[in-house]
Design a protein around this motif. Structure first.
Motif, mmCIF file in Angstrom:
data_model
loop_
_atom_site.group_PDB
_atom_site.id
_atom_site.type_symbol
_atom_site.label_atom_id
_atom_site.label_comp_id
_atom_site.label_asym_id
_atom_site.label_seq_id
_atom_site.Cartn_x
_atom_site.Cartn_y
_atom_site.Cartn_z
ATOM 1 N N HIS A 105 -1.770 -2.014 4.781
ATOM 2 C CA HIS A 105 -2.300 -2.151 3.420
ATOM 3 C C HIS A 105 -1.119 -1.958 2.466
ATOM 4 O O HIS A 105 -0.419 -0.951 2.553
ATOM 5 C CB HIS A 105 -3.366 -1.068 3.215
ATOM 6 C CG HIS A 105 -4.016 -1.103 1.886
ATOM 7 N ND1 HIS A 105 -4.405 0.043 1.240
ATOM 8 C CD2 HIS A 105 -4.362 -2.126 1.069
ATOM 9 C CE1 HIS A 105 -4.968 -0.278 0.090
ATOM 10 N NE2 HIS A 105 -4.949 -1.590 -0.034
ATOM 11 N N VAL A 106 -0.880 -2.920 1.584
ATOM 12 C CA VAL A 106 0.257 -2.835 0.675
ATOM 13 C C VAL A 106 -0.182 -3.056 -0.766
ATOM 14 O O VAL A 106 -1.141 -3.783 -1.038
ATOM 15 C CB VAL A 106 1.386 -3.833 1.040
ATOM 16 C CG1 VAL A 106 1.947 -3.543 2.413
ATOM 17 C CG2 VAL A 106 0.914 -5.264 0.960
ATOM 18 N N THR A 107 0.519 -2.410 -1.678
ATOM 19 C CA THR A 107 0.339 -2.611 -3.114
ATOM 20 C C THR A 107 1.703 -2.929 -3.696
ATOM 21 O O THR A 107 2.654 -2.155 -3.522
ATOM 22 C CB THR A 107 -0.259 -1.360 -3.785
ATOM 23 O OG1 THR A 107 -1.497 -1.040 -3.140
ATOM 24 C CG2 THR A 107 -0.513 -1.603 -5.269
ATOM 25 N N ARG A 115 -5.024 -6.606 -9.040
ATOM 26 C CA ARG A 115 -5.691 -5.379 -9.478
ATOM 27 C C ARG A 115 -5.560 -5.292 -10.998
ATOM 28 O O ARG A 115 -4.612 -5.818 -11.572
ATOM 29 C CB ARG A 115 -5.058 -4.164 -8.802
ATOM 30 C CG ARG A 115 -5.243 -4.196 -7.273
ATOM 31 C CD ARG A 115 -4.836 -2.901 -6.616
ATOM 32 N NE ARG A 115 -5.562 -1.771 -7.148
ATOM 33 C CZ ARG A 115 -6.743 -1.344 -6.704
ATOM 34 N NH1 ARG A 115 -7.335 -1.956 -5.704
ATOM 35 N NH2 ARG A 115 -7.322 -0.293 -7.237
ATOM 36 N N ARG A 116 -6.509 -4.662 -11.617
ATOM 37 C CA ARG A 116 -6.505 -4.570 -13.085
ATOM 38 C C ARG A 116 -5.303 -3.791 -13.622
ATOM 39 O O ARG A 116 -4.975 -3.911 -14.794
ATOM 40 C CB ARG A 116 -7.816 -3.955 -13.581
ATOM 41 C CG ARG A 116 -8.972 -4.929 -13.442
ATOM 42 C CD ARG A 116 -10.226 -4.493 -14.182
ATOM 43 N NE ARG A 116 -11.292 -5.453 -13.921
ATOM 44 C CZ ARG A 116 -12.188 -5.358 -12.940
ATOM 45 N NH1 ARG A 116 -12.148 -4.315 -12.132
ATOM 46 N NH2 ARG A 116 -13.106 -6.276 -12.772
ATOM 47 N N ALA A 139 -2.664 -6.246 -0.927
ATOM 48 C CA ALA A 139 -2.836 -7.134 0.227
ATOM 49 C C ALA A 139 -3.045 -6.322 1.492
ATOM 50 O O ALA A 139 -2.622 -5.166 1.578
ATOM 51 C CB ALA A 139 -1.614 -8.037 0.385
ATOM 52 N N VAL A 140 -3.687 -6.964 2.452
ATOM 53 C CA VAL A 140 -3.835 -6.408 3.797
ATOM 54 C C VAL A 140 -3.332 -7.473 4.764
ATOM 55 O O VAL A 140 -3.693 -8.647 4.646
ATOM 56 C CB VAL A 140 -5.308 -6.035 4.098
ATOM 57 C CG1 VAL A 140 -5.498 -5.699 5.569
ATOM 58 C CG2 VAL A 140 -5.739 -4.858 3.237
ATOM 59 N N LEU A 159 -9.225 -12.444 -2.660
ATOM 60 C CA LEU A 159 -10.402 -11.654 -3.056
ATOM 61 C C LEU A 159 -10.420 -11.519 -4.569
ATOM 62 O O LEU A 159 -9.378 -11.639 -5.234
ATOM 63 C CB LEU A 159 -10.343 -10.267 -2.424
ATOM 64 C CG LEU A 159 -10.400 -10.197 -0.888
ATOM 65 C CD1 LEU A 159 -10.469 -8.738 -0.440
ATOM 66 C CD2 LEU A 159 -11.576 -10.973 -0.334
ATOM 67 N N PRO A 160 -11.602 -11.233 -5.136
ATOM 68 C CA PRO A 160 -11.695 -11.043 -6.589
ATOM 69 C C PRO A 160 -10.877 -9.836 -7.064
ATOM 70 O O PRO A 160 -10.688 -8.877 -6.308
ATOM 71 C CB PRO A 160 -13.186 -10.805 -6.832
ATOM 72 C CG PRO A 160 -13.884 -11.283 -5.608
ATOM 73 C CD PRO A 160 -12.891 -11.143 -4.482
#
Length: 99
Positions: A7-9, A39-40, A46-47, A96-97
């Motif tokens: 899982h990455v940001t 993301r807001r 992402a995964v 994804l949304p």
């Protein structure tokens, strides 16, 4: 090769520059499974799921990003099968949304 889920940001100038489409293209070319979304807080999340070495290569690629982006940081942690299930049934890699 064992499979992993990561899982990455990604933070920086990563929205409005085609970063998500670039991630999808790069991940698909590597035959990885997963998803990507904005993301807001202006980051991209992402995964990635697949062979450990290929996932590590993908994350290293995310640190550079497309030429129009400026990546300031990539935070990485272990992902879970539940995170991977956020994509639609039958999708290999998904947008994804925004959250």
């Amino acid at each position: 090769m064992s499979g992993v889920i990561r899982h990455v940001t990604i933070s920086g100038r990563v929205q409005g520059v085609g970063y998500r489409a670039w991630v999808e293209s790069e991940a698909t070319a590597r035959r990885l499974e997963g998803w990507v979304r904005n993301r807001r807080d202006a980051s991209v999340e992402a995964v990635f799921s697949g062979p450990e070495d290929v996932v590590a290569e993908m994350i290293a690629t995310c640190r550079r990003g497309p030429s129009s982006a400026r990546v300031d940081s990539v935070q990485e942690s272990a992902g879970t099968p539940d995170l991977l299930k956020l994509r639609g049934a039958g999708e290999r890699f998904a947008f994804l949304p925004t959250v």
